[in-house]
Design a protein around this motif. Structure first.
Motif, PDB file in Angstrom:
ATOM      1  N   THR A 118      -4.063  -1.068  -8.299  1.00  0.00           N
ATOM      2  CA  THR A 118      -5.213  -0.327  -8.109  1.00  0.00           C
ATOM      3  C   THR A 118      -5.070   1.142  -7.440  1.00  0.00           C
ATOM      4  OG1 THR A 118      -6.602  -2.187  -7.555  1.00  0.00           O
ATOM      5  CG2 THR A 118      -7.397  -0.363  -6.537  1.00  0.00           C
ATOM      6  N   THR A 149      -9.030  -4.487  -0.433  1.00  0.00           N
ATOM      7  CA  THR A 149      -8.305  -4.656  -2.031  1.00  0.00           C
ATOM      8  C   THR A 149      -7.070  -5.310  -1.658  1.00  0.00           C
ATOM      9  OG1 THR A 149      -9.393  -2.499  -2.595  1.00  0.00           O
ATOM     10  CG2 THR A 149      -7.603  -3.523  -3.948  1.00  0.00           C
ATOM     11  N   LEU A 150      -6.152  -5.086  -0.940  1.00  0.00           N
ATOM     12  CA  LEU A 150      -4.739  -6.014  -0.617  1.00  0.00           C
ATOM     13  C   LEU A 150      -5.170  -7.229  -0.351  1.00  0.00           C
ATOM     14  CD1 LEU A 150      -3.102  -3.054   1.745  1.00  0.00           C
ATOM     15  CD2 LEU A 150      -2.231  -4.035  -0.627  1.00  0.00           C
ATOM     16  N   TYR A 152       0.755  -1.186  -0.099  1.00  0.00           N
ATOM     17  CA  TYR A 152      -0.063  -0.033   0.023  1.00  0.00           C
ATOM     18  C   TYR A 152       0.816   1.166   0.053  1.00  0.00           C
ATOM     19  CZ  TYR A 152      -3.517   3.422   1.001  1.00  0.00           C
ATOM     20  OH  TYR A 152      -4.316   4.433   1.216  1.00  0.00           O
ATOM     21  N   VAL A 190      -1.305  -1.058  -4.264  1.00  0.00           N
ATOM     22  CA  VAL A 190      -2.541  -0.186  -4.010  1.00  0.00           C
ATOM     23  C   VAL A 190      -2.073   1.079  -3.801  1.00  0.00           C
ATOM     24  CG1 VAL A 190      -4.724   0.007  -2.606  1.00  0.00           C
ATOM     25  CG2 VAL A 190      -3.919  -2.396  -3.089  1.00  0.00           C
ATOM     26  N   ALA A 194      -8.933   0.113   0.915  1.00  0.00           N
ATOM     27  CA  ALA A 194      -7.471  -0.391   0.503  1.00  0.00           C
ATOM     28  C   ALA A 194      -7.030  -1.665   1.216  1.00  0.00           C
ATOM     29  CB  ALA A 194      -6.507   0.658   1.270  1.00  0.00           C
ATOM     30  N   ARG A 253       1.415  -6.713  -6.809  1.00  0.00           N
ATOM     31  CA  ARG A 253       0.435  -6.110  -6.515  1.00  0.00           C
ATOM     32  C   ARG A 253       0.610  -4.615  -5.713  1.00  0.00           C
ATOM     33  NH1 ARG A 253      -4.358  -9.008  -5.601  1.00  0.00           N
ATOM     34  NH2 ARG A 253      -4.287  -8.592  -3.518  1.00  0.00           N
TER      35      ARG A 253
END
Length: 304
Positions: A138, A186-187, A69, A104, A183, A102
């Motif tokens: 994202t 999504t993670l 993140y 975010v 967040a 990945r």
């Protein structure tokens, strides 16, 4: 799952951290000042010292990650867009060097314009740089933070807010905790792929006039709001200690969204989050006003 959180002491990052911990994840926290993180959090997280604008530190702190993140750190700066560019370089270097799959990213409504929105231009550049990599990303396009009102705590106490925006212009306002919830979910969701822009709009669009009315009801005194011109607002920022480039960049975040702007993501079930301004004010603004009053009353009084 190895997940890292940057700015873990920030308005959003602190909530992302606690949500991941409650979900059974031991997050890795990247902090410029690890000593400021409480021992309670230390017991449930791995804390690493890293300046988000330093590629070597970020690369070293993100080895072995599955997801991150990322927040471009916002500080008082002579060159805020330059700082965002350095943070972007540190992030993309770490993603490529460590194979992080990945990301975010905490972006903002207005980033879709790409240019002409002050500090948000720096977030747009980060979006563009991440989109150029072969990773799943994202971008959280967040509305105006409720917590920005804490920066104007004296104005709220005195009952007079100022803005350069038309008083009846509706904007998305959002609680940082709601951003953190989106967040964290999504993670923790492994199913999304590719490039996504996910707006976080709060419960409803509010004009500054509506904000003043809601605050008046919550703080038990009249709070009004005045539209002032751009130059006066810039002078106010400079008087508060902002460097010239930062004052320009902060001002442009409002002026760049003032005329005929429509967010790329329209309000929907997907973008709407629950926390109202009234409930946030009860939880955070009113205690902040009380703390500010206690601080003033504790200062020595001198009579001439």
């Amino acid at each position: 799952m190895q997940i890292a959180v940057t700015t873990p002491l920030g308005h959003v990052g602190q909530h992302v951290t606690s949500m991941l911990i409650r979900a059974g994840v031991r997050p890795r926290l990247l902090a410029r000042s690890p000593q400021k993180i409480s021992q309670v959090v230390f017991d449930h997280a791995d804390v690493m010292k890293a300046d988000s604008t330093d590629p070597e530190q970020v690369i070293a702190a993100t080895r072995g990650l599955d997801a991150i993140y990322w927040v471009n750190p916002s500080v008082v700066s002579e060159d805020p867009l330059g700082d965002y560019a350095r943070a972007t370089h540190a992030l993309t270097s770490a993603v490529e060097s460590n194979g992080i799959r990945r990301v975010v990213f905490q972006s903002s409504i207005g980033a879709e314009k790409r240019h002409g929105v002050g500090e948000i231009d720096g977030l747009a550049a980060t979006e563009t740089a991440l989109d150029a990599l072969e990773v799943n990303v994202t971008h959280l396009r967040c509305g105006y933070f409720f917590t920005n009102l804490l920066l104007d705590i004296d104005a709220v106490r005195q009952g007079h807010l100022r803005t350069v925006l038309p008083l009846d212009l509706p904007l998305a306002w959002v609680a940082p905790r709601d951003i953190a919830e989106v967040a964290a979910l999504t993670l923790l969701n492994p199913s999304w792929r590719g490039r996504r822009a996910q707006a976080v709009h709060g419960p409803k669009d509010l004009s500054w006039r509506e904000v003043a009315k809601i605050l008046s009801a919550q703080v038990n005194h009249v709070v009004d709001v005045e539209q002032i011109n751009d130059m006066t607002m810039r002078e106010n920022y400079r008087a508060a200690g902002m460097p010239a480039k930062m004052a320009d960049a902060v001002l442009a975040m409002s002026t760049g969204l003032r005329d005929d702007f429509q967010p790329e993501q329209q309000r929907s079930l997907v973008t709407t989050t629950p926390t109202t301004l009234a409930s946030w004010a009860q939880d955070e603004l009113i205690p902040a006003l009380a703390a500010a009053a206690d601080l003033r009353s504790s200062r020595p009084q001198f009579k001439s």
